[in-house]
Design a protein around this motif. Structure first.
Motif, short mmCIF file in Angstrom:
data_model
loop_
_atom_site.label_atom_id
_atom_site.label_comp_id
_atom_site.label_asym_id
_atom_site.label_seq_id
_atom_site.Cartn_x
_atom_site.Cartn_y
_atom_site.Cartn_z
N ARG A 92 95.63 -15.08 -26.02
CA ARG A 92 93.23 -15.20 -25.18
C ARG A 92 92.41 -14.92 -25.80
NH1 ARG A 92 96.25 -10.16 -21.82
NH2 ARG A 92 97.34 -11.66 -20.35
N PRO A 93 91.36 -15.58 -24.87
CA PRO A 93 89.94 -16.16 -26.03
C PRO A 93 89.27 -14.20 -26.12
CG PRO A 93 90.36 -17.57 -23.95
CD PRO A 93 91.54 -16.54 -24.43
N SER A 94 89.50 -13.65 -25.26
CA SER A 94 89.23 -12.40 -25.43
C SER A 94 89.63 -11.79 -26.82
CB SER A 94 88.78 -11.60 -24.33
OG SER A 94 90.91 -11.44 -24.23
N VAL A 95 90.93 -11.57 -26.56
CA VAL A 95 91.88 -10.96 -27.98
C VAL A 95 91.51 -11.81 -29.81
CG1 VAL A 95 93.66 -10.45 -28.81
CG2 VAL A 95 93.22 -10.33 -26.59
N ALA A 96 90.88 -12.63 -29.74
CA ALA A 96 90.86 -13.55 -30.50
C ALA A 96 89.30 -13.24 -31.46
CB ALA A 96 90.83 -15.66 -30.33
N ALA A 97 88.35 -13.51 -30.00
CA ALA A 97 86.68 -12.73 -30.13
C ALA A 97 86.87 -11.91 -30.98
CB ALA A 97 86.29 -12.76 -29.06
N GLY A 133 75.16 -12.75 -31.90
CA GLY A 133 74.10 -12.82 -29.78
C GLY A 133 74.45 -13.97 -29.20
N ALA A 134 74.85 -15.60 -30.60
CA ALA A 134 75.08 -16.51 -29.98
C ALA A 134 76.30 -16.52 -29.24
CB ALA A 134 74.94 -17.00 -30.99
N THR A 135 76.17 -17.73 -28.37
CA THR A 135 77.52 -18.03 -27.07
C THR A 135 78.84 -18.83 -27.80
OG1 THR A 135 75.63 -18.53 -26.29
CG2 THR A 135 77.66 -19.48 -25.53
N ILE A 137 83.09 -17.72 -33.10
CA ILE A 137 82.00 -16.71 -33.41
C ILE A 137 80.29 -16.98 -34.50
CG2 ILE A 137 81.09 -14.73 -32.35
CD1 ILE A 137 83.75 -14.59 -30.65
N ILE A 138 79.31 -16.90 -34.05
CA ILE A 138 78.68 -16.49 -35.50
C ILE A 138 78.27 -15.55 -35.61
CG2 ILE A 138 76.06 -17.36 -36.09
CD1 ILE A 138 76.44 -19.70 -34.53
N VAL A 139 78.92 -14.74 -37.01
CA VAL A 139 78.62 -13.25 -37.22
C VAL A 139 77.02 -13.91 -38.47
CG1 VAL A 139 80.54 -12.69 -36.06
CG2 VAL A 139 80.22 -13.22 -38.69
#
Length: 156
Positions: A49-54, A114-116, A130-132
């Motif tokens: 699930r993409p939301s979980v990986a994020a 906040g990057a996509t 994701i950029i952090v």
């Protein structure tokens, strides 16, 4: 009732992502120059699930800064891991298990930019990038105070 049925599958996906994170299955790369005392990194995490990986990307970013470092590119200089001793993760296993637990202390040293996010389907799962921003100076200080890594001025 349908909502109750959906929750266990999400909980299962979160557990799977946590299991992937336990094995720290991710990729880390430089995403540009961060502000003074920080690293700006892009972390790629995996899950069904993409939301979980994020959710796992921030934890993986801190783990990467501590144990992996990253190569140069994108106008960046390669960075060595904060923990230069290869056995430190096993030697301080309990400390890092707590430090990197869900909403553990690691959370103080990382933030989303906040990057996509980028999502790529790879087989039966998703690879989410994701950029952090990781506060590497503060993270180093905390690890030194805990006695996990040596200070920069402590010699060899």
């Amino acid at each position: 009732m349908a909502m109750l049925m959906a929750m266990p599958s999400f909980a299962g996906a979160k557990k799977k992502a946590e299991k992937d994170t336990e094995h720290f299955r991710y990729e880390i790369e430089c995403a540009g120059n961060g502000t003074q005392g920080t690293y700006l990194v892009k972390v790629w995490s995996y899950s069904k699930r993409p939301s979980v990986a994020a959710e796992q990307c921030m934890k993986n970013a801190v783990h990467g800064v501590i144990f992996k470092g990253y190569t140069g590119g994108n106008g960046c200089v390669a960075q060595r891991p904060l923990a230069s001793h290869p056995g430190v993760e096993m030697e301080y296993e309990e400390y890092f298990r707590n430090f990197l637990s869900d909403k553990g202390e690691y959370y103080k040293y990382v933030s989303l930019t906040g990057a996509t996010q980028e999502i790529v389907k790879v087989g039966k799962e998703y690879k989410v990038g994701i950029i952090v921003s990781v506060q590497k100076d503060e993270l180093r200080k905390a690890l030194e105070q805990a006695g996990v890594i040596r200070g920069l001025g402590s010699g060899f």
